[in-house]
Design an enzyme around this catalytic site. Structure first.
Site, mmCIF file in Angstrom:
data_model
loop_
_atom_site.group_PDB
_atom_site.id
_atom_site.type_symbol
_atom_site.label_atom_id
_atom_site.label_comp_id
_atom_site.label_asym_id
_atom_site.label_seq_id
_atom_site.Cartn_x
_atom_site.Cartn_y
_atom_site.Cartn_z
ATOM 1 N N CYS A 47 -25.206 2.214 -11.899
ATOM 2 C CA CYS A 47 -24.435 3.434 -12.186
ATOM 3 C C CYS A 47 -25.360 4.555 -12.649
ATOM 4 O O CYS A 47 -25.930 4.503 -13.750
ATOM 5 C CB CYS A 47 -23.378 3.147 -13.246
ATOM 6 N N CYS A 64 -18.595 -3.387 -17.241
ATOM 7 C CA CYS A 64 -18.690 -3.090 -15.805
ATOM 8 C C CYS A 64 -19.683 -4.022 -15.118
ATOM 9 O O CYS A 64 -20.845 -4.125 -15.555
ATOM 10 C CB CYS A 64 -19.113 -1.639 -15.601
ATOM 11 N N CYS A 96 -17.510 0.763 -19.975
ATOM 12 C CA CYS A 96 -18.819 0.669 -19.312
ATOM 13 C C CYS A 96 -19.544 -0.618 -19.664
ATOM 14 O O CYS A 96 -20.277 -1.173 -18.833
ATOM 15 C CB CYS A 96 -19.669 1.871 -19.674
ATOM 16 N N CYS A 144 -13.391 1.080 -14.767
ATOM 17 C CA CYS A 144 -13.912 2.447 -14.605
ATOM 18 C C CYS A 144 -12.750 3.432 -14.592
ATOM 19 O O CYS A 144 -12.500 4.146 -13.621
ATOM 20 C CB CYS A 144 -14.721 2.529 -13.310
ATOM 21 N N GLU A 169 0.820 -1.213 0.000
ATOM 22 C CA GLU A 169 0.000 0.000 0.000
ATOM 23 C C GLU A 169 0.852 1.260 0.000
ATOM 24 O O GLU A 169 0.517 2.250 -0.651
ATOM 25 C CB GLU A 169 -0.946 -0.002 1.209
#
Length: 511
Positions: free
Chosen positions: A268, A262, A259, A252, A96
């Site tokens: 959405c 997705c 799209c 995205c 991270e």
């Protein structure tokens, strides 16, 4: 009341849960009520996740997609296969920190080398900062590695080698661990049901719920954290958070979202907005009356999550109308004079003098060629004088500015600085001893230079010198001098000639 508004109202009464800093779902529509002294109106149902059935459906679709399509990344493997909870949390933590401001493709090799060299907190705590900087070199934002080691030492020396077990304690006890990193570590390593908000999550949530206000503003960030904590799957929080980030990274995306691929496209609102805009345009072309906005449009004056009137919907952008960001602050422009000091070592190999930067500030603790900042507007001769004054700390005696060999300019853009290095070089006699007491310094070969903790900018500087050296040492074309070259007078030198330090420091002949 429409079904979505009714669902939102039920959600506001029902409430929800979350990890550190999480506003329950019941609080999502309570801030900024217009009835409280003229504050902005609360967001409409368009911007909320108020229907429990929709939330469950979104979780299921996203996790199913993640199980099938997730990328095979080394830190994900360790997060699943490492049985020791401290080593598991450490492995996630390192990933991270490295992934902050750095792309996954770049991080993978750095991460593998890091974990091979320091597989545990204890191993990292015993390393030197020099070793950390050397491995981090080229990854950028060097303070990340320094803070990571500082935190590892704190875990070993003050926490008996035990990583904190909650997001709250991670953020409170460990330097360099913020809200996002703490949430990622605890959800992935410990299964704590807390959400995360990073750049990818911001983009996904803003599109899912048509949030068009400045996504970097505190009110919007607070709202997004509340959403993330309300959405996170309680049985698989780590996988859900990674799935949300994976969706933003691979589907995205900022400029060309996929799209059609997705897994949560049915949830959405940005996609729905695009479809409605297309339908409206079609009706206008056919001469039909425009459709009347329905309950799924916001329609709330002064909504804190809608775009400002100055930034209306741009039909050419589609779903990429969301999120909106404030205008990026331009990096400040700086110039630095840098001198590549060279000598021939004992075995004849070319060596370079590098000096260590201060332990705080930009590129803290890294090594570089002797460099000095330049004030704006200096002419080249003035720049030379500034650099010469700086070099005298090593030479210990007056230096003639005209003896520096100009290489060129090297540009490097940091996140907040547009830096131009004005590069010179100087070849030194091997028998000249420099005064290196002013700062930690050492002579290194080219191989040692590249293995040292030097910044990408300094590697660019060395490449510029090597490139010019290669051009000058190429095969001569006949015996003709270059156009414009003039024979020098006795005792003079040709432009671009490298001088030894003995000649460089020699007092000029009296007139």
């Amino acid at each position: 009341m429409g079904p979505l508004r009714a669902a939102a109202a039920r959600g506001l009464r029902r409430g929800g849960g979350g990890g550190r800093g999480a506003a329950p779902a019941a609080r999502e529509g309570t801030k900024g009520s217009a009835a409280r002294g003229g504050r902005p109106a609360p967001p409409a149902a368009l911007h909320l996740f108020g229907d429990p059935a929709e939330v469950e459906a979104l979780r299921g679709s996203l996790l199913a997609w993640y199980d099938e399509c997730k990328r095979d990344l080394p830190w994900r493997v360790l997060a699943v296969t490492e049985p020791d909870v401290n080593r598991r949390a450490y492995a996630v933590w390192v990933s991270e920190i490295m992934l902050q401001q750095t792309q996954v493709a770049t991080v993978i090799d750095y991460y593998n080398r890091w974990m091979q060299k320091w597989p545990t907190l204890q191993a990292l705590a015993e390393a030197s900062l020099e070793e950390v900087n050397e491995l981090w070199a080229g990854l950028g934002y060097y303070s990340r590695g320094k803070r990571l080691q500082e935190a590892a030492r704190k875990v070993v020396s003050e926490l008996a080698g035990q990583m904190p077990r909650t997001a709250e304690d991670l953020q409170k006890l460990l330097p360099g661990v913020g809200r996002y990193t703490a949430g990622a570590i605890t959800s992935i390593s410990y299964g704590q049901a807390t959400g995360v908000v990073d750049g990818n999550v911001i983009r996904v949530l803003c599109r899912l719920r048509c949030i068009g206000a400045d996504s970097s503003s505190p009110p919007v960030i607070d709202r997004l954290w509340a959403m993330a904590n309300a959405l996170v799957d309680r049985s698989r929080p780590g996988d859900f958070n990674q799935a949300l980030m994976e969706l933003g990274a691979t589907v995205c995306t900022p400029k060309a979202p996929l799209c059609g691929e997705c897994p949560v496209k049915q949830h959405c609102r940005a996609r729905l907005r695009v479809e409605k805009e297309l339908a409206l345009a079609s009706r206008k072309l056919l001469g039909k009356l425009p459709v009347v906005p329905d309950v799924e449009d916001c329609g709330v004056g002064g909504c804190p999550l809608c775009p400002s009137a100055a930034e209306p919907w741009d039909s050419s952008l589609g779903v990429t109308n969301f999120p909106r960001k404030a205008a990026k602050k331009q990096p400040r422009v700086e110039q630095t004079a840098t001198c590549v000091l060279e000598r021939r070592g004992r075995r004849g190999a070319l060596e370079y003098l590098i000096v260590q930067r201060p332990s705080s500030g930009l590129l803290a603790g890294l090594w570089e060629f002797p460099s000095v900042p330049l004030a704006p507007g200096l002419q080249q001769e003035q720049q030379r004088e500034v650099l010469v004054d700086h070099l005298q700390a090593w030479a210990g005696q007056p230096v003639a500015a005209g003896s520096l060999r100009f290489i060129g300019e090297v540009v490097h853009v940091f996140s907040h600085i547009h830096q131009t290095y004005v590069v010179y070089s100087l070849s030194l006699d091997g028998d000249v001893t420099l005064d290196l007491a002013s700062s930690p310094s050492r002579w290194v070969t080219e191989e040692e230079f590249r293995a040292s903790a030097v910044s990408t900018a300094m590697k660019k500087v060395l490449r510029a010198c090597e490139r010019q050296r290669g051009e000058e040492s190429g095969p001569a074309k006949g015996s003709k001098r270059k156009r414009g070259a003039k024979p020098g007078a006795a005792g003079s030198t040709r432009p671009g000639t490298q001088l030894s330090l003995r000649t460089f420091l020699r007092a000029p002949n009296p007139p």
